[in-house]
Design an enzyme around this catalytic site. Structure first.
Site, PDB file in Angstrom:
ATOM      1  N   GLY A  47      41.950  37.099  44.056  1.00  0.00           N
ATOM      2  CA  GLY A  47      40.894  38.097  43.962  1.00  0.00           C
ATOM      3  C   GLY A  47      41.381  39.238  43.099  1.00  0.00           C
ATOM      4  N   ILE A  53      36.860  34.863  41.591  1.00  0.00           N
ATOM      5  CA  ILE A  53      35.751  33.935  41.765  1.00  0.00           C
ATOM      6  C   ILE A  53      34.538  34.330  40.932  1.00  0.00           C
ATOM      7  CG2 ILE A  53      34.712  35.063  43.794  1.00  0.00           C
ATOM      8  CD1 ILE A  53      34.437  32.211  45.006  1.00  0.00           C
ATOM      9  N   ASN A  58      38.100  29.441  43.185  1.00  0.00           N
ATOM     10  CA  ASN A  58      37.901  29.756  44.590  1.00  0.00           C
ATOM     11  C   ASN A  58      39.209  29.403  45.307  1.00  0.00           C
ATOM     12  OD1 ASN A  58      37.273  29.858  47.284  1.00  0.00           O
ATOM     13  ND2 ASN A  58      35.343  28.770  47.082  1.00  0.00           N
ATOM     14  N   ALA A  59      40.025  30.430  45.523  1.00  0.00           N
ATOM     15  CA  ALA A  59      41.358  30.188  46.084  1.00  0.00           C
ATOM     16  C   ALA A  59      41.289  29.697  47.521  1.00  0.00           C
ATOM     17  CB  ALA A  59      42.190  31.458  46.002  1.00  0.00           C
ATOM     18  N   CYS A  96      44.797  42.083  47.218  1.00  0.00           N
ATOM     19  CA  CYS A  96      44.571  43.512  47.064  1.00  0.00           C
ATOM     20  C   CYS A  96      43.108  43.843  47.291  1.00  0.00           C
ATOM     21  CB  CYS A  96      45.003  43.955  45.672  1.00  0.00           C
ATOM     22  SG  CYS A  96      46.743  43.652  45.391  1.00  0.00           S
ATOM     23  N   ASP A 146      37.532  41.479  50.032  1.00  0.00           N
ATOM     24  CA  ASP A 146      36.214  41.734  50.610  1.00  0.00           C
ATOM     25  C   ASP A 146      36.360  41.832  52.136  1.00  0.00           C
ATOM     26  OD1 ASP A 146      33.573  41.680  51.437  1.00  0.00           O
ATOM     27  OD2 ASP A 146      32.960  40.239  49.904  1.00  0.00           O
ATOM     28  N   THR A 178      45.969  49.084  41.023  1.00  0.00           N
ATOM     29  CA  THR A 178      44.779  48.247  41.142  1.00  0.00           C
ATOM     30  C   THR A 178      43.548  49.122  40.985  1.00  0.00           C
ATOM     31  OG1 THR A 178      44.808  48.545  43.521  1.00  0.00           O
ATOM     32  CG2 THR A 178      45.866  46.578  42.686  1.00  0.00           C
ATOM     33  N   GLU A 179      42.483  48.505  40.473  1.00  0.00           N
ATOM     34  CA  GLU A 179      41.253  49.274  40.218  1.00  0.00           C
ATOM     35  C   GLU A 179      40.714  49.851  41.531  1.00  0.00           C
ATOM     36  OE1 GLU A 179      40.434  48.994  36.804  1.00  0.00           O
ATOM     37  OE2 GLU A 179      42.192  47.702  36.721  1.00  0.00           O
TER      38      GLU A 179
END
Lengths: 532, 283
Positions: B101, B125, B159-160, B179, B182, B257-258
Site C-alpha cells: 500500500g 492496488i 493486491n498484496a 504505512c 486503510d 510518507t505522504e
C-alpha cells in the site's frame, strides 16, 4: 411426472451409502433405501426474519430440539412434506461483488419465494463410520449425525448443528475422527470438535440471553484522523449516539481458526507423512497452499503455483502421498510434488471433454464452437486397479455439466496417462470409490457409484430433460474390467418414487443449476470488478 | 463546477502530453491528475495482472539497472525452468523490501538513497496511484542519470492480500512496510484490514526469519489491532522501543510518507510498531 431431484454429493462406508439430494440425505444399504433425513425448513428454524442478531439464539434452540421430529426411519412411508429445491442464493454466485445490504435482501426474497430448507452442499464421514458430517448451505451450518442402528435399521440422528460465520465450502475430518476441518467461502479454515462438548452447549444458552450493554460505543476515529468536513460531521453524529449494537455476534461454540486465504476456498486435504501432518487448501485465485497440520497451522510451508484459473479439486494419491493431482478451470490436470511445490506434469483434459461435448449442441457453447469450451473439474477420485498383474494408481475425473467419466493412470514417472472416456446417461454429479475395502489393501474394490443429473439434459447445466414420465435412475454403478470401466447392470438401487411438486417449476430449475453447477461461476470475467 | 467528464479529459490530455514530450521526462508528475478514491475493495478481482509464480515474474522493466548482462548470464547458466519460461533477463539480486500500500511513493523515494544496494518494491492496488509512482520514479531517474540513485525502487499494481506469494518466494523479504493502511473502521469491514491473524502467516512466509514488519498509523484503534494480531501470531515478536527508535527506517516512515506529512500538518498522532519474524518451530 416430473423428474426427481438428483444426488449432489455422496459418501460411503462399507456397504452403506449416504447420498444427499436437495435438502435431504438418503441412506442406502446394498442399494436399498434404509431411511431419509430431511433438513428442517428455514422458517421452522425462525432464522431469516432476524438474520444476523439471532444466530446464537437459533443455535441454542436448534441444539435442544435437534433430531426428534426430522427423521423418517421408515423408508416406505411417503414423504408428505413438499420437498424444497434450493441452492446457494443468487448473490453468492456473483463472486464478492454484492454489497452487504443488497445480499441480505436477496436472501430473504429467496425464502419468501418458497425456499423451504437449506440444501446439503458437502458431506463427510469419519473413518470409523460412526458419524456423518453435512454442510447445509443457506444456514451456513455444519451438522453432525450419528450413524445409529435402530431396530436393525441404520438411520441418521442429528447430534448438533453449528452455524458457521461464513458458508463452509469443503470439509475434512482428521484421521482420529475427533476434529472437523471446515474451509469456507471467505477463505478461513476452522477446526471444530466432532462432538459438541457439554460445557460449550451451556455456553450457548448463556450467551443467547440478552447481554447487558458491555461497554459504551466509542468511535475508532478522532478529530486527528479525519481530514474532511463531511467526515468530521459524521464523527460528531457517531459520538452523539450513545450506544450501538454489536455488528455481528461470534458463534458461541468452540471453533478454532487454523489458517486463511483472502479468497474463496474450494477444496481441502489433510495429509499425513511420517512424523509430519499437513493441511492443503485450494482457492479460487489459482493457489494451492501447503500449511503445517495442527498445532502449527500458522506456518505456511509452500505453495503449488501454476494454475492460471481457479483450482476446484485437489486429490492425494493414497499410494504415493507426496503426489497431488489438481484440477479446476484450466484445460489440464496438474501433478505436483507438493512438499517442494514442484509442478511435475500437466495433462490435457480438455480434448477429451471436447470429444464428449461435440455431441451436444446445447446452450451457449454451440454458438462459440467447441474451441471455446470451458471446463471446470468437479471431481478427482483416487482408486487402484490391477492391470497387467500390477496395481495401478487410477484417477477418475468428472467435469461440471459433462456426461462422462475420464480415467487416467498415474505412471511411475509421475505423469498422468489417459485411459478412457466413459460416456454416461447424465451429467456426472458425484462419484464414490469404495474406500473401505481399499484400506485393507488386499482386494482393491473395483466398483464405482456415480450420481447422474436426472433433471438436466446431458451436456447442459440449464436445460431440463424432456423425457417426461420416465424415471431415470439417479445412481449408476461401474466396474473396472482389465483397467476399463464398464457399467454394472446388476446395480439397481431402490429409490423412492418422486413426490409431487418436486423439481417442477422453472424457478426451481434455476436454483438447481446453482446448487449442482456452481464451479464455473468461480471463473474470473473480463471487466469485472473495475474500479472508478 | 467541473464535471467528471471534463476531469477525465484533462487527465488524458495531461498524460498523453507527458508521454509524447521527451523534454518533460525529468518533470515530476502532478498528483492532481492521479487522485483516486482512497479505498479499494481487496476482495474483488480488479482485472489484476500478476505472475503465476515468483519464477514467472519479469522484473527487468522495473529495475533496468539491475538486469544481468549476457556475460553474467553465462556465468550463471539458466535453469530449465528459465528456458521454459522464455526468460532471458534476470536481476542481479532479488527484491528484499516491500512497501504494501505504498500510496504516492513517499517512503520508497526517501528510502532509495538509504538502502542503495537493496531493491525496494511498492505495491499499490489503485491504478492511478501506481501510475503516478511509476512516473515519479521515471522522472527521478531521469533527473539523476549519473548517480544511479532511484534505480533500486519500483512500483507495481497488486493486491498484496491475495497475491503476495505470486511475487515473492519463501523468505525472500527482509522488510515489509505497512504505512497508514486503510483503517476499515466498521467491524464488518475488519476482514479487509491488511493485518489479520491469517494474513500474518503469509507475511511470515515471504519474510525471512529475523526480518522486520514495520507498521505506522494515525488511528489508535487500528494500531491496537495490528499490535494484538502480530503479538498473537506465533511467528512474530514485538521489537523493543529502544531498537525501534534506533531504526533509521522508522524515522523515514514517520516523516517521509505522504500520509505521515498529512498527519503532521493536522498535528495528529502517529503510532509505530515493529515486529520481528521468528524462526519456525521445529517439527
Amino acid at each position: 411426472m416430473s423428474p426427481r431431484m438428483p444426488y449432489q454429493c455422496m459418501v460411503q462406508c462399507g456397504n452403506l451409502l449416504i447420498a444427499a439430494r436437495g435438502s435431504s440425505i438418503d441412506l442406502f444399504e446394498d442399494s436399498s433405501l434404509l431411511s431419509t433425513w430431511k433438513c428442517p425448513s428455514i422458517q421452522a428454524v425462525g432464522k431469516i426474519q432476524h438474520h444476523i442478531p439471532e444466530v446464537t439464539t437459533t443455535l441454542a434452540t436448534q441444539n435442544s430440539q435437534s433430531s426428534s421430529v426430522e427423521i423418517t426411519i421408515d423408508s416406505s412411508s411417503p414423504l408428505a412434506k413438499k420437498r424444497k429445491l434450493s441452492s446457494s442464493d443468487q448473490a453468492e454466485s456473483k463472486p464478492f461483488l454484492g454489497k452487504g445490504k443488497e445480499k441480505q435482501n436477496n436472501r430473504s426474497n429467496a425464502v419468501l419465494s418458497g425456499l423451504e430448507a437449506p440444501a446439503v452442499i458437502a458431506l463427510a464421514i469419519t473413518t470409523d463410520c460412526h458419524h456423518v458430517i453435512a454442510v447445509t448451505g443457506e444456514d451456513k451450518s455444519i451438522r453432525v449425525f450419528e450413524l445409529a442402528q435402530e431396530d436393525g435399521v441404520f438411520n441418521l440422528k442429528q447430534l448438533s448443528r453449528r452455524a458457521m460465520p461464513k458458508r463452509p465450502c469443503a470439509l475434512a475430518v482428521t484421521d482420529d475422527g475427533s476434529t472437523i476441518i471446515s474451509a469456507d467461502k471467505f477463505g478461513d479454515v476452522y477446526a471444530l470438535s466432532l462432538i459438541v462438548l457439554e460445557t460449550s452447549a451451556v455456553l450457548n444458552l448463556e450467551t443467547s440471553t440478552p447481554e447487558p450493554a458491555a461497554k459504551a460505543f466509542m468511535p475508532a476515529a478522532n478529530e486527528l484522523t479525519i481530514h474532511s468536513q463531511r467526515n468530521l460531521k459524521a464523527l460528531e453524529n457517531q459520538r452523539r449516539q450513545t450506544n450501538k449494537p454489536a455488528e455481528k455476534s461470534e458463534p458461541s461454540f468452540e471453533h478454532r481458526l487454523l489458517l486463511g486465504h483472502v479468497s474463496m476456498l474450494t477444496d481441502i486435504a489433510l495429509v499425513e507423512l511420517p512424523g509430519r501432518s499437513y493441511i492443503i487448501t485450494a482457492d479460487r485465485d489459482e493457489h494451492i497452499r501447503i500449511s503445517r497440520g495442527i498445532p502449527h497451522t500458522h506456518v505456511i510451508e509452500g505453495y503449488c503455483l501454476g494454475h492460471s484459473e481457479f483450482v476446484s479439486r485437489i486429490c492425494i494419491s493414497a499410494d504415493r502421498p507426496r503426489l497431488l493431482v489438481s484440477g479446476g478451470g484450466d484445460d489440464e490436470l496438474f501433478v505436483w510434488e507438493w512438499e517442494s511445490g514442484t509442478l511435475i506434469s500437466k495433462t490435457d483434459l480438455k480434448k477429451h471433454v471436447s470429444s464428449v461435448m461435440e455431441r451436444f449442441d446445447i446452450g451457449e457453447q454451440s454458438d462459440k464452437g467447441i474451441e471455446s469450451l470451458k471446463i471446470a473439474v468437479s471431481g478427482i477420485y483416487f482408486t487402484q486397479q490391477a492391470l497387467h498383474d500390477r496395481l495401478q494408481d487410477i484417477f477418475v475425473i468428472t467435469c461440471e455439466g459433462v456426461p462422462a467419466l475420464f480415467t487416467f493412470a498415474l505412471r511411475e514417472e509421475n505423469h498422468l496417462e489417459y485411459i478412457q472416456t466413459l460416456k454416461i446417461s447424465g451429467n456426472a454429479l458425484a462419484v464414490i470409490v469404495d474406500t473401505t475395502s481399499r484400506r485393507g489393501q488386499t482386494h482393491p474394490s473395483n466398483q464405482l457409484i456415480v450420481s447422474i443429473d436426472t433433471f438436466h439434459k446431458p451436456g447442459s447445466t440449464t436445460e431440463e430433460r424432456e423425457e417426461a414420465g420416465t424415471i431415470l435412475n439417479p445412481l449408476h454403478s461401474y466396474k473396472f474390467k482389465e483397467g476399463k470401466l464398464v457399467q454394472n447392470e446388476s446395480f439397481q438401487p431402490a429409490i423412492a418414487a418422486p413426490e409431487d411438486g418436486e423439481a417442477s417449476t422453472s424457478v426451481a430449475s434455476g436454483r438447481l443449476t446453482n446448487l449442482l453447477y456452481s464451479l464455473e461461476n468461480l471463473r474470473k470475467r473480463e471487466g469485472e470488478g473495475q474500479e472508478e | 463546477m467541473v464535471g467528471p467528464a471534463n476531469k477525465r479529459q484533462k487527465r488524458e490530455q495531461y498524460k498523453s502530453e507527458r508521454g509524447e514530450d521527451a523534454t518533460r521526462n525529468q518533470e515530476l508528475p502532478k498528483k492532481k491528475f492521479y487522485r483516486q478514491r482512497a479505498h479499494a475493495n481487496p476482495f474483488s478481482d480488479h482485472n489484476l495482472t500478476y505472475p503465476i509464480s515468483p519464477a514467472h515474474m519479469d522484473w527487468s522493466s522495473y529495475y533496468p539497472a539491475f538486469v544481468t548482462t549476457p556475460e553474467e548470464n553465462q556465468a550463471h547458466p539458466q535453469s530449465d525452468t528459465d528456458v521454459a519460461l522464455g526468460r532471458v533477463r534476470q536481476l542481479k539480486k532479488d527484491v528484499e523490501v516491500a512497501d504494501i500500500g505504498c500510496g504516492f511513493g513517499g517512503l520508497l523515494v526517501a528510502m532509495a538513497p538509504v538502502l542503495p544496494d537493496t531493491l525496494l518494491l511498492g505495491m499499490e492496488i489503485r491504478t492511478q496511484v501506481t501510475e503516478y509512482v511509476q512516473e515519479r520514479i521515471k522522472a527521478l531517474r531521469a533527473q539523476n542519470p549519473d548517480t544511479g540513485v532511484y534505480q533500486n525502487i519500483g512500483c507495481l499494481r497488486a493486491n498484496a492480500m491475495k497475491f503476495l506469494p505470486n511475487f515473492f518466494k519463501k523468505h525472500q523479504l527482509s522488510k515489509i512496510f505497512f504505512c497508514f493502511p486503510d483503517p476499515h473502521f466498521k467491524a464488518r469491514k475488519h476482514k479487509a484490514r491488511i493485518v489479520s491473524t491469517t494474513l500474518n502467516s503469509e507475511y511470515a512466509y515471504v519474510l525471512r526469519p529475523g526480518g522486520i514488519v514495520y507498521t505506522i498509523t494515525d488511528v489508535e484503534d487500528l494500531h491496537n489491532w495490528m499490535v494484538s494480531h502480530f503479538d498473537a501470531h506465533p511467528s512474530f515478536e514485538r521489537v523493543s522501543e529502544d531498537e525501534q527508535e534506533a531504526d533509521e527506517c522508522v524515522k523515514i516512515m514517520r516523516v517521509e510518507t505522504e500520509e505521515g506529512k498529512k498527519v503532521e500538518r493536522n498535528k495528529g498522532q502517529k503510532f509505530v510498531a515493529l515486529f520481528r519474524r521468528l524462526e519456525d518451530p521445529p517439527w
